[in-house]
Design an enzyme around this catalytic site. Sequence first.
Site, PDB file in Angstrom:
ATOM      1  N   LYS A 192      32.408  31.384  60.705  1.00 33.95           N
ATOM      2  CA  LYS A 192      31.781  31.632  59.477  1.00 33.95           C
ATOM      3  C   LYS A 192      32.697  30.839  58.519  1.00 33.95           C
ATOM      4  O   LYS A 192      33.870  30.250  58.678  1.00 33.95           O
ATOM      5  CB  LYS A 192      31.899  33.022  59.128  1.00 33.95           C
ATOM      6  CG  LYS A 192      30.872  34.063  60.061  1.00 33.95           C
ATOM      7  CD  LYS A 192      30.940  35.505  59.244  1.00 33.95           C
ATOM      8  CE  LYS A 192      30.281  35.211  57.978  1.00 33.95           C
ATOM      9  NZ  LYS A 192      30.261  36.748  57.142  1.00 33.95           N
ATOM     10  N   SER A 217      36.816  33.925  58.396  1.00 40.60           N
ATOM     11  CA  SER A 217      36.667  35.436  58.681  1.00 40.60           C
ATOM     12  C   SER A 217      37.692  35.840  59.608  1.00 40.60           C
ATOM     13  O   SER A 217      38.356  35.155  60.379  1.00 40.60           O
ATOM     14  CB  SER A 217      35.227  35.742  59.334  1.00 40.60           C
ATOM     15  OG  SER A 217      35.200  36.564  60.001  1.00 40.60           O
ATOM     16  N   ASN A 273      32.897  31.439  54.616  1.00 37.35           N
ATOM     17  CA  ASN A 273      32.272  32.143  53.421  1.00 37.35           C
ATOM     18  C   ASN A 273      32.410  31.623  52.052  1.00 37.35           C
ATOM     19  O   ASN A 273      33.534  31.049  52.040  1.00 37.35           O
ATOM     20  CB  ASN A 273      32.741  33.594  53.394  1.00 37.35           C
ATOM     21  CG  ASN A 273      32.641  34.331  54.986  1.00 37.35           C
ATOM     22  OD1 ASN A 273      31.621  34.433  55.320  1.00 37.35           O
ATOM     23  ND2 ASN A 273      33.666  35.132  55.130  1.00 37.35           N
ATOM     24  N   ARG A 287      43.917  55.477  11.798  1.00 33.75           N
ATOM     25  CA  ARG A 287      44.502  54.831  12.785  1.00 33.75           C
ATOM     26  C   ARG A 287      43.830  55.689  13.961  1.00 33.75           C
ATOM     27  O   ARG A 287      43.846  56.792  14.110  1.00 33.75           O
ATOM     28  CB  ARG A 287      46.240  55.189  12.964  1.00 33.75           C
ATOM     29  CG  ARG A 287      46.790  54.449  11.740  1.00 33.75           C
ATOM     30  CD  ARG A 287      47.107  52.931  12.159  1.00 33.75           C
ATOM     31  NE  ARG A 287      48.037  53.044  13.252  1.00 33.75           N
ATOM     32  CZ  ARG A 287      49.350  53.306  13.092  1.00 33.75           C
ATOM     33  NH1 ARG A 287      49.911  53.765  12.362  1.00 33.75           N
ATOM     34  NH2 ARG A 287      49.965  53.366  14.516  1.00 33.75           N
ATOM     35  N   ARG A 334      38.699  32.575  19.626  1.00 32.40           N
ATOM     36  CA  ARG A 334      40.029  32.134  19.749  1.00 32.40           C
ATOM     37  C   ARG A 334      40.422  31.851  18.199  1.00 32.40           C
ATOM     38  O   ARG A 334      41.491  32.099  17.707  1.00 32.40           O
ATOM     39  CB  ARG A 334      40.504  31.186  20.651  1.00 32.40           C
ATOM     40  CG  ARG A 334      41.899  30.646  20.797  1.00 32.40           C
ATOM     41  CD  ARG A 334      41.796  29.235  21.483  1.00 32.40           C
ATOM     42  NE  ARG A 334      41.229  28.216  20.470  1.00 32.40           N
ATOM     43  CZ  ARG A 334      40.812  27.112  21.005  1.00 32.40           C
ATOM     44  NH1 ARG A 334      41.310  26.384  22.013  1.00 32.40           N
ATOM     45  NH2 ARG A 334      40.428  25.994  20.154  1.00 32.40           N
TER      46      ARG A 334
END
Length: 422
Positions: free
Chosen positions: A288, A282, A290, A322, A188
């Site tokens: 479930k 789910s 997850n 270019r 950066r």
Amino acid sequence: MAGGIFEPGAHRAAGIVDDGAVIAAMLRVESEWARILQEGGAASAEQADAIVGACERLAGGASGGVDAAVLAESAESAGNPVVPLVSALRAAVAEQDPAAADRVHRGLTSQDVLDTALMLVARDAAARIAAELRGVGESLAGHARAHETTVMTGRTLTQPAVPITFGLKAARWLSGVLDGLDAVTAARDGLPVQCGGAAGTLSLAGILVADPLGAASELARRLRLADPGVPWHTVRTPVTRLGDALATACQGLGVVAVDVATLSRPEIGELHEGGGGGRGGSSTMPHKRNPVLSVLIRSAALRAPHLAATLHSAAGQAVDERPDGAWHAEWPALRDLLAITATASAQAAVLAAELAVDTSAMERNARSFADGLLAEPRGVPPGLPSGPPPAAPGDYLGMARSITQRVLDRHARTTDEGADRR
């Protein structure tokens, strides 16, 4: 383009790399160049004012502003979006000052504008990513400190190996995240302006202003980008360096995600994603939960290196003064890489902050595998230095606490340096 139903979580990166952000950045380049032409005597103050005002109106989406969809369609005729954008800008300027319209974009080429705009967009995205990575680091450092003596099973090649601590595992995660933070921050800070004119010679700029290289440096100063000293139309190191930094960040986050997903398996049960609000549910199995954040972060880690590889492939095909197609291949790859890294880092910040650690499960698993975990010291041949055999996994942790502390010390230094830089 990144986003949509196939990019769960992409809203976390909304507004930083989309069409609107790129268009605004391109218009900012044109606006600052108009001021440079004014300072160099190639445009009057009134003409520069007219260009700057038109850029602000178009970037702000005011009446007559740039329609991204129309711009995208028009870009096909020219091969890039700068040509139709310049046409729209000249038309907008001509409404206020017909003479000023002829000053728009003079001395620049389309690659100058788009490369510089992408560096501006990348800088803002990288700042967001760095902030999220610092948040991930703070949470992981907290886990490392809190669990420096929490014994768990160390696993190699998927199998129990020797005891470790969860503090050490969190510190290893932290080390990878810090690598990504360092890489993103360095990339950066080095993002450069692009200013070379049609073939990298600044020929027209040399007619318009007395010191064209000085004008390029002034453009960098105004935009708060690095001044590379020379155009880089076919030397794409700034892009590949940025891509590598983003891939490194995703790599570190991916390790965290894979470990959390693995250790949250019910048969292991040592870690669990926190949070609520139905996250991890789910469509058919109500029992479930997850580890969806880990799943999504892992998907970014799988995609990132291939996007970075596209940038390297394009860089190696930057022919003539270019590039013909290689430059064009960079745009979607770089934008997708910025978007998925911004998304994954934001998701990882939530994951790390809400991570639930089941120390009882860690203790239970380590105890059940104790014979195997302690096989190494018990197998030392006679005659080699050895002390009393460890009685429990917690007695065979080697330098786990010292290594953990070294990573925490690095985190503290990075945090201090980041505060100074900001």
